[in-house]
Design an enzyme around this catalytic site. Structure first.
Site, PDB file in Angstrom:
ATOM      1  CG  ASP A   6      -1.643   1.332   1.417  1.00 20.68           C
ATOM      2  OD1 ASP A   6      -2.032   1.929   0.399  1.00 20.68           O
ATOM      3  OD2 ASP A   6      -1.815   1.766   2.580  1.00 20.68           O
ATOM      4  CG  ASN A   9      -1.011  10.929   0.136  1.00 22.70           C
ATOM      5  OD1 ASN A   9      -0.517  11.240  -0.943  1.00 22.70           O
ATOM      6  ND2 ASN A   9      -2.318  10.727   0.272  1.00 22.70           N
ATOM      7  CG  ASN A  11       4.117   5.825   7.090  1.00 22.14           C
ATOM      8  OD1 ASN A  11       5.318   5.943   7.328  1.00 22.14           O
ATOM      9  ND2 ASN A  11       3.192   6.425   7.830  1.00 22.14           N
ATOM     10  CG  ASP A 110      -6.857   5.335  -0.629  1.00 22.65           C
ATOM     11  OD1 ASP A 110      -7.398   5.683  -1.705  1.00 22.65           O
ATOM     12  OD2 ASP A 110      -6.638   6.128   0.309  1.00 22.65           O
ATOM     13  CB  THR A 185      -1.834  25.924  25.403  1.00 20.79           C
ATOM     14  OG1 THR A 185      -2.099  27.217  25.956  1.00 20.79           O
ATOM     15  CG2 THR A 185      -1.879  26.006  23.889  1.00 20.79           C
TER      16      THR A 185
END
Length: 260
Positions: A6, A9, A11, A110, A185
Protein backbone atom coordinates in the site's frame (compact mmCIF):
# COMPACT_ATOMS: atom_id res chain seq x y z
CA UNK A 1 2.44 -16.27 -0.07
CA UNK A 2 1.81 -12.85 -1.59
CA UNK A 3 3.18 -9.39 -0.90
CA UNK A 4 0.49 -6.72 -0.50
CA UNK A 5 1.85 -3.19 -0.89
CA UNK A 6 0.00 0.00 0.00
CA UNK A 7 1.65 3.22 -1.20
CA UNK A 8 0.15 5.95 0.97
CA UNK A 9 0.89 9.65 1.19
CA UNK A 10 2.82 9.28 4.45
CA UNK A 11 3.93 5.65 4.56
CA UNK A 12 4.42 2.66 2.32
CA UNK A 13 3.12 -0.51 4.00
CA UNK A 14 4.19 -4.01 2.98
CA UNK A 15 2.46 -7.14 4.19
CA UNK A 16 3.18 -10.80 3.51
CA UNK A 17 0.01 -12.91 3.48
CA UNK A 18 -0.74 -16.58 2.95
CA UNK A 19 -3.64 -18.24 1.14
CA UNK A 20 -5.70 -18.18 4.34
CA UNK A 21 -5.37 -14.36 4.59
CA UNK A 22 -3.03 -14.63 7.57
CA UNK A 23 -0.50 -11.79 7.81
CA UNK A 24 2.90 -13.23 8.69
CA UNK A 25 4.78 -9.96 8.27
CA UNK A 26 3.90 -6.29 8.13
CA UNK A 27 6.26 -3.32 7.98
CA UNK A 28 6.36 0.25 6.77
CA UNK A 29 8.80 2.76 5.34
CA UNK A 30 8.31 6.48 4.90
CA UNK A 31 6.90 7.55 1.54
CA UNK A 32 9.58 9.48 -0.35
CA UNK A 33 8.53 10.83 -3.74
CA UNK A 34 12.16 11.65 -4.57
CA UNK A 35 13.59 8.17 -4.08
CA UNK A 36 15.00 6.16 -6.96
CA UNK A 37 14.09 2.58 -7.76
CA UNK A 38 17.39 1.41 -6.30
CA UNK A 39 16.83 3.40 -3.08
CA UNK A 40 13.37 1.90 -2.75
CA UNK A 41 14.72 -1.62 -3.22
CA UNK A 42 17.44 -1.05 -0.62
CA UNK A 43 14.86 0.22 1.88
CA UNK A 44 12.57 -2.77 1.30
CA UNK A 45 15.43 -5.26 1.37
CA UNK A 46 16.67 -3.79 4.65
CA UNK A 47 13.17 -3.94 6.14
CA UNK A 48 12.72 -7.57 5.11
CA UNK A 49 16.18 -8.52 6.39
CA UNK A 50 15.42 -7.03 9.81
CA UNK A 51 12.44 -9.38 10.15
CA UNK A 52 14.13 -12.32 8.39
CA UNK A 53 11.65 -12.31 5.51
CA UNK A 54 12.63 -13.51 2.04
CA UNK A 55 11.39 -11.63 -1.01
CA UNK A 56 12.25 -14.47 -3.35
CA UNK A 57 9.72 -17.26 -3.68
CA UNK A 58 6.60 -15.13 -3.34
CA UNK A 59 3.66 -16.34 -5.41
CA UNK A 60 2.49 -12.83 -6.25
CA UNK A 61 2.51 -9.12 -5.52
CA UNK A 62 -0.40 -6.66 -5.48
CA UNK A 63 -0.01 -2.90 -5.17
CA UNK A 64 -2.40 -0.09 -4.26
CA UNK A 65 -1.13 3.46 -4.73
CA UNK A 66 -2.37 6.98 -4.11
CA UNK A 67 1.03 8.40 -5.13
CA UNK A 68 1.17 8.14 -8.96
CA UNK A 69 4.81 9.25 -9.08
CA UNK A 70 5.83 6.12 -7.18
CA UNK A 71 3.54 3.51 -8.72
CA UNK A 72 5.76 2.40 -11.61
CA UNK A 73 8.91 2.65 -9.49
CA UNK A 74 7.47 0.39 -6.79
CA UNK A 75 6.04 -2.03 -9.36
CA UNK A 76 9.43 -2.39 -11.05
CA UNK A 77 11.27 -2.63 -7.74
CA UNK A 78 8.98 -5.32 -6.34
CA UNK A 79 9.23 -7.27 -9.60
CA UNK A 80 13.02 -7.28 -9.32
CA UNK A 81 12.96 -8.22 -5.64
CA UNK A 82 10.44 -11.05 -5.95
CA UNK A 83 10.81 -12.25 -9.53
CA UNK A 84 7.06 -12.00 -10.18
CA UNK A 85 4.97 -9.44 -12.07
CA UNK A 86 2.95 -7.28 -9.65
CA UNK A 87 -0.75 -6.61 -10.08
CA UNK A 88 -1.64 -2.92 -9.64
CA UNK A 89 -5.09 -1.87 -8.46
CA UNK A 90 -6.65 0.30 -11.16
CA UNK A 91 -9.04 0.35 -14.09
CA UNK A 92 -10.03 -3.08 -15.35
CA UNK A 93 -9.45 -4.90 -12.08
CA UNK A 94 -12.23 -7.16 -10.80
CA UNK A 95 -13.51 -5.88 -7.46
CA UNK A 96 -16.81 -7.64 -6.76
CA UNK A 97 -18.43 -4.30 -5.89
CA UNK A 98 -20.24 -1.72 -8.02
CA UNK A 99 -18.87 1.83 -8.01
CA UNK A 100 -22.00 4.03 -7.99
CA UNK A 101 -20.25 7.42 -8.03
CA UNK A 102 -20.30 10.11 -10.72
CA UNK A 103 -16.76 9.33 -11.89
CA UNK A 104 -15.82 5.74 -10.94
CA UNK A 105 -12.44 5.91 -12.65
CA UNK A 106 -11.31 8.78 -10.42
CA UNK A 107 -11.97 6.94 -7.15
CA UNK A 108 -8.77 6.45 -5.15
CA UNK A 109 -7.45 2.90 -5.13
CA UNK A 110 -7.19 2.91 -1.34
CA UNK A 111 -10.90 3.68 -1.07
CA UNK A 112 -11.72 0.84 -3.46
CA UNK A 113 -9.53 -1.60 -1.55
CA UNK A 114 -11.06 -0.65 1.82
CA UNK A 115 -14.55 -1.01 0.34
CA UNK A 116 -13.78 -4.46 -1.07
CA UNK A 117 -12.56 -5.65 2.32
CA UNK A 118 -15.58 -4.16 4.09
CA UNK A 119 -17.99 -5.80 1.63
CA UNK A 120 -16.32 -9.18 2.10
CA UNK A 121 -15.77 -9.05 5.86
CA UNK A 122 -18.73 -7.18 7.34
CA UNK A 123 -22.52 -6.95 6.91
CA UNK A 124 -23.78 -4.02 4.87
CA UNK A 125 -24.52 -1.26 4.67
CA UNK A 126 -21.13 -0.14 5.94
CA UNK A 127 -19.31 3.12 6.63
CA UNK A 128 -15.53 2.77 6.47
CA UNK A 129 -13.47 5.44 8.18
CA UNK A 130 -9.81 5.51 7.13
CA UNK A 131 -7.83 7.78 9.47
CA UNK A 132 -4.66 8.48 7.55
CA UNK A 133 -3.12 11.58 5.99
CA UNK A 134 -6.70 12.44 5.09
CA UNK A 135 -9.70 11.12 7.01
CA UNK A 136 -12.08 9.46 4.58
CA UNK A 137 -15.43 7.78 4.99
CA UNK A 138 -16.60 5.36 2.31
CA UNK A 139 -20.22 4.21 2.26
CA UNK A 140 -21.19 0.81 0.84
CA UNK A 141 -24.80 -0.40 0.71
CA UNK A 142 -26.07 -3.91 1.42
CA UNK A 143 -25.99 -4.72 -2.32
CA UNK A 144 -22.21 -4.09 -2.41
CA UNK A 145 -22.52 -0.76 -4.21
CA UNK A 146 -20.01 1.95 -3.35
CA UNK A 147 -22.29 4.96 -2.85
CA UNK A 148 -19.77 7.71 -2.21
CA UNK A 149 -17.19 9.28 0.05
CA UNK A 150 -16.60 11.99 2.62
CA UNK A 151 -13.09 13.47 2.70
CA UNK A 152 -11.74 15.57 5.59
CA UNK A 153 -8.32 16.81 6.73
CA UNK A 154 -6.48 14.08 8.59
CA UNK A 155 -5.57 14.40 12.25
CA UNK A 156 -1.90 15.02 11.47
CA UNK A 157 -2.75 17.73 8.94
CA UNK A 158 -5.09 19.42 11.41
CA UNK A 159 -2.46 19.27 14.13
CA UNK A 160 0.21 20.80 11.90
CA UNK A 161 -2.14 23.50 10.64
CA UNK A 162 -2.99 24.60 14.19
CA UNK A 163 0.66 24.94 15.15
CA UNK A 164 1.79 26.61 11.94
CA UNK A 165 -1.11 29.05 11.47
CA UNK A 166 -1.73 30.10 15.08
CA UNK A 167 1.26 31.94 16.56
CA UNK A 168 0.50 31.05 20.17
CA UNK A 169 -0.24 27.36 19.64
CA UNK A 170 2.75 24.99 19.99
CA UNK A 171 3.62 21.76 18.24
CA UNK A 172 2.26 18.93 20.37
CA UNK A 173 2.34 15.15 20.64
CA UNK A 174 -0.83 13.43 19.52
CA UNK A 175 -1.99 11.63 22.66
CA UNK A 176 -4.97 11.36 24.97
CA UNK A 177 -5.37 14.37 27.30
CA UNK A 178 -6.04 14.05 31.03
CA UNK A 179 -9.26 16.03 30.77
CA UNK A 180 -11.94 16.64 28.16
CA UNK A 181 -11.95 20.32 29.08
CA UNK A 182 -8.30 21.23 28.74
CA UNK A 183 -6.55 22.89 31.69
CA UNK A 184 -3.68 24.24 29.59
CA UNK A 185 -2.87 24.92 25.93
CA UNK A 186 -1.31 21.54 25.14
CA UNK A 187 -4.07 19.63 26.87
CA UNK A 188 -6.72 21.75 25.15
CA UNK A 189 -5.23 21.00 21.71
CA UNK A 190 -4.94 17.30 22.47
CA UNK A 191 -8.55 17.21 23.64
CA UNK A 192 -9.72 18.94 20.50
CA UNK A 193 -7.89 16.48 18.27
CA UNK A 194 -8.95 13.32 20.12
CA UNK A 195 -12.49 14.10 21.24
CA UNK A 196 -13.23 16.39 18.32
CA UNK A 197 -12.44 13.65 15.82
CA UNK A 198 -14.28 11.03 17.88
CA UNK A 199 -17.38 13.23 17.99
CA UNK A 200 -17.09 13.91 14.26
CA UNK A 201 -17.11 10.18 13.50
CA UNK A 202 -20.08 9.61 15.82
CA UNK A 203 -21.97 12.45 14.18
CA UNK A 204 -21.22 11.31 10.64
CA UNK A 205 -22.44 7.80 11.37
CA UNK A 206 -25.71 9.25 12.63
CA UNK A 207 -26.14 11.42 9.54
CA UNK A 208 -25.25 8.58 7.15
CA UNK A 209 -27.86 6.39 8.80
CA UNK A 210 -30.41 9.17 8.45
CA UNK A 211 -29.68 9.43 4.72
CA UNK A 212 -29.77 5.66 4.16
CA UNK A 213 -32.75 5.14 6.50
CA UNK A 214 -31.04 2.17 8.12
CA UNK A 215 -28.27 1.25 10.55
CA UNK A 216 -24.73 0.83 9.23
CA UNK A 217 -21.75 -1.24 10.27
CA UNK A 218 -19.06 1.29 11.17
CA UNK A 219 -15.45 0.24 10.58
CA UNK A 220 -12.32 2.26 11.33
CA UNK A 221 -8.83 1.68 9.99
CA UNK A 222 -5.68 3.71 9.37
CA UNK A 223 -2.84 4.89 11.58
CA UNK A 224 -4.90 6.95 14.05
CA UNK A 225 -7.89 4.61 14.37
CA UNK A 226 -6.72 2.89 17.55
CA UNK A 227 -6.32 6.25 19.29
CA UNK A 228 -9.68 7.70 18.26
CA UNK A 229 -12.14 4.78 18.25
CA UNK A 230 -11.99 4.13 22.04
CA UNK A 231 -13.37 7.64 22.57
CA UNK A 232 -16.29 7.25 20.16
CA UNK A 233 -19.73 6.60 21.59
CA UNK A 234 -21.01 4.59 18.64
CA UNK A 235 -20.15 0.92 18.16
CA UNK A 236 -17.22 0.89 15.73
CA UNK A 237 -15.10 -2.05 14.61
CA UNK A 238 -11.40 -1.17 14.63
CA UNK A 239 -9.65 -3.13 11.86
CA UNK A 240 -6.08 -1.89 11.31
CA UNK A 241 -5.46 -4.54 8.63
CA UNK A 242 -8.51 -3.72 6.50
CA UNK A 243 -6.56 -2.46 3.49
CA UNK A 244 -4.20 -5.44 3.44
CA UNK A 245 -7.24 -7.74 3.60
CA UNK A 246 -8.76 -5.86 0.67
CA UNK A 247 -5.58 -6.34 -1.35
CA UNK A 248 -5.67 -10.06 -0.54
CA UNK A 249 -9.24 -10.34 -1.83
CA UNK A 250 -8.38 -8.38 -4.98
CA UNK A 251 -5.33 -10.50 -5.70
CA UNK A 252 -7.30 -13.75 -5.59
CA UNK A 253 -10.14 -12.26 -7.63
CA UNK A 254 -7.62 -11.28 -10.32
CA UNK A 255 -4.79 -13.79 -10.03
CA UNK A 256 -5.36 -14.98 -13.60
CA UNK A 257 -5.50 -11.42 -14.89
CA UNK A 258 -1.86 -10.37 -14.94
CA UNK A 259 -0.86 -10.99 -11.32
CA UNK A 260 1.75 -13.48 -10.12
Amino acid sequence: MIFAVDIGNSNLVIGLMDEEKKISFQGRIRTDRRCTKEEFMVAVRTLLDIYHVRAEGADGVIISSVVPDLTDLVREGMAMLTGVKPLVVGQGIKTGIRIATDHPASLGSDLVVDAVAAAEEYPGPAAVFDLGTATTCSVIDRKRAYLGTLIMPGIGISQEALSERAAQLPHIRFERPKHLIGKNTVESMQSGLVYGNAAMIDGLIERIEEELHEKVTAIATGGAAKRIVPHCRREIVCDPDLLLKGLWYLYYKNRGNGGG
